[in-house]
Design a protein around this motif. Structure first.
Motif, mmCIF file in Angstrom:
data_model
loop_
_atom_site.group_PDB
_atom_site.id
_atom_site.type_symbol
_atom_site.label_atom_id
_atom_site.label_comp_id
_atom_site.label_asym_id
_atom_site.label_seq_id
_atom_site.Cartn_x
_atom_site.Cartn_y
_atom_site.Cartn_z
ATOM 1 N N ASP A 96 39.373 -15.213 -73.072
ATOM 2 C CA ASP A 96 40.302 -16.012 -73.415
ATOM 3 C C ASP A 96 41.290 -16.514 -72.152
ATOM 4 O OD1 ASP A 96 38.903 -16.591 -75.233
ATOM 5 O OD2 ASP A 96 40.245 -15.955 -76.733
ATOM 6 N N THR A 97 41.295 -15.918 -71.006
ATOM 7 C CA THR A 97 42.494 -15.890 -70.285
ATOM 8 C C THR A 97 41.257 -16.613 -68.962
ATOM 9 O OG1 THR A 97 42.400 -13.305 -69.398
ATOM 10 C CG2 THR A 97 43.940 -14.512 -70.527
ATOM 11 N N VAL A 98 40.092 -15.849 -68.512
ATOM 12 C CA VAL A 98 39.601 -16.366 -66.776
ATOM 13 C C VAL A 98 38.244 -16.046 -67.638
ATOM 14 C CG1 VAL A 98 39.589 -14.215 -66.794
ATOM 15 C CG2 VAL A 98 39.248 -15.818 -64.966
ATOM 16 N N SER A 99 37.696 -17.708 -66.949
ATOM 17 C CA SER A 99 35.954 -17.445 -67.355
ATOM 18 C C SER A 99 35.101 -17.654 -65.667
ATOM 19 C CB SER A 99 35.828 -18.750 -67.725
ATOM 20 O OG SER A 99 35.545 -19.037 -68.725
ATOM 21 N N ALA A 100 34.502 -16.469 -65.234
ATOM 22 C CA ALA A 100 33.789 -16.570 -64.307
ATOM 23 C C ALA A 100 32.273 -17.033 -63.774
ATOM 24 C CB ALA A 100 33.763 -15.238 -63.829
#
Length: 395
Positions: free
Chosen positions: A300-304
């Motif tokens: 919920d904090t970073v999408s790769a």
């Protein structure tokens, strides 16, 4: 880069004006009672953010990487065996640090994009009849891959094996943004940094130590000087610090942690989850895959975000900055050139995030990827419009 454009990297994150002003303060005597009025509330607030009743909180003028070193050097001795899961760049770096410090590291390798396999931890500990393994290293949120792991399951694996190993958790890109429960999950050392969920500049390593971890500090024989928690604890008892601290950053932490608690941690976590859902909806509309192997482990904090074979994902990051003044994260390690990252944590709103999604669409379209401008924005808008309360107009 236009300073008015928000950052969409997974740290450092955007700094609210209130916090920036708190950091911009006159010099004070850090050996005076005035400093204790900054330090003590900051430590108490951090303890609450970690959801702990009794953890010892240590605030070092350093970074999250130093926080890893604090965890290792203050609780272990040369040659001690530790068990670590390596499933991304940051867990890999923690393993490398442990090896360089002279620890015997038993590594469970996992494909990048997967989470921590608690069952493999359970098996490794069950095989360790002599309890040679002194600690388990777990990365809660792997910033390089956008994968979140179940730390409660890791604790259950340790307890199920009847093992005495300490549990160290890297929460650098999760604490202050995602559900994190130090006491409930039986975490012995929690590691965070100032520049992510706490919405500050980089420069503080933020740690919580359990009573068990504090007891281990008396037996540990690895060298530590600047990073010795015993010196910190002795100074804290007098309302002070063992050396010259970054007072402005600590005052910023006092304010930022209070802001998180005022918003309500449940609301903070729900905001991050909603923003992340919108980003993931946009990525699906672009027909691009996430690095995370399954929806339930998406961060919920970073999408790769993986790009098509043969396309250098770093071009998106470079072009977005050069043409639109917007910062995205590059792919790291195994994902270098194969993925780019959208950070969606800290001081962000739905509307700010829509701007980042639009910038990513423009950059990808400019570079010839089959991305229709507006597709991801529209998908995210549907997420953000749903179940949103409408505030009454002021009288």
């Amino acid at each position: 880069m236009n300073s008015q454009n928000p950052l969409f990297i997974p740290g450092p994150t955007n700094i609210p004006d209130t916090i920036r002003k708190a950091c911009d303060m006159p010099v004070i005597d850090h050996r005076s009672a005035a400093f204790a009025e900054i330090l003590n509330p900051a430590r108490a607030n951090v303890r609450a953010v970690l959801r702990s009743e009794s953890a010892e909180i240590f605030l070092f003028t350093a970074t999250g990487t130093a926080g890893w070193e604090v965890a290792l050097t203050n609780t272990l001795s040369s040659g001690d065996r530790v068990l670590a899961v390596r499933n991304g760049m940051f867990s890999q770096r923690w393993v490398a640090m442990a090896e360089r410090l002279g620890l015997d590291v038993l590594v469970i390798d996992v494909p990048w994009g997967e989470d921590i396999p608690a069952e493999r931890i359970a098996d490794a500990l069950a095989d360790d009849n002599g309890h040679a393994i002194k600690a388990v290293l777990a990365t809660h949120n792997e910033t390089a891959t956008g994968v979140t792991s179940d730390i409660a399951a890791v604790r259950a694996a340790i307890d199920g094996a009847g093992h005495t190993a300490l549990l160290f958790v890297d929460g650098v890109s999760s604490i202050g943004s995602m559900d994190f429960r130090m006491d409930d999950w039986g975490i012995d050392v929690a590691v965070a940094g100032s520049q992510k969920g706490f919405m500050l500049p980089s420069g503080l390593a933020i740690l919580g130590f359990s009573a068990k971890a504090m007891a281990a500090t008396e037996e540990a024989e690895l060298n530590r000087v600047f990073l010795d928690v015993r010196d910190m604890a002795a100074s804290y008892a007098k309302g002070g610090y063992p050396y010259t601290p970054a007072v402005g950053l600590l005052n910023g932490l006092r304010v930022s942690s209070a802001m998180l608690l005022e918003e309500g941690l449940a609301n903070v976590f729900a905001r991050h989850a909603r923003i992340a859902d919108g980003v993931r909806a946009a990525v699906a509309a672009w027909n691009l895959p996430l690095c995370a192997a399954r929806p339930e482990i998406c961060s919920d904090t970073v999408s790769a975000i993986r790009t098509p074979e043969g396309f250098d994902a770093g071009r998106i990051v470079d072009h977005a900055m050069a043409k639109y003044g917007v910062a995205f994260g590059v792919g790291l390690g195994q994902l270098a050139g194969k993925a780019f990252r959208i950070g969606h944590l800290g001081s962000l709103t739905d509307v700010m995030t829509l701007g980042g999604i639009a910038a990513a669409e423009m950059a990808m379209s400019d570079l010839g990827l089959p991305i229709r401008p507006g597709a991801g924005v529209a998908a995210a808008q549907e997420v953000y419009r749903a179940d949103r309360p409408v505030r009454a107009a002021a009288a």
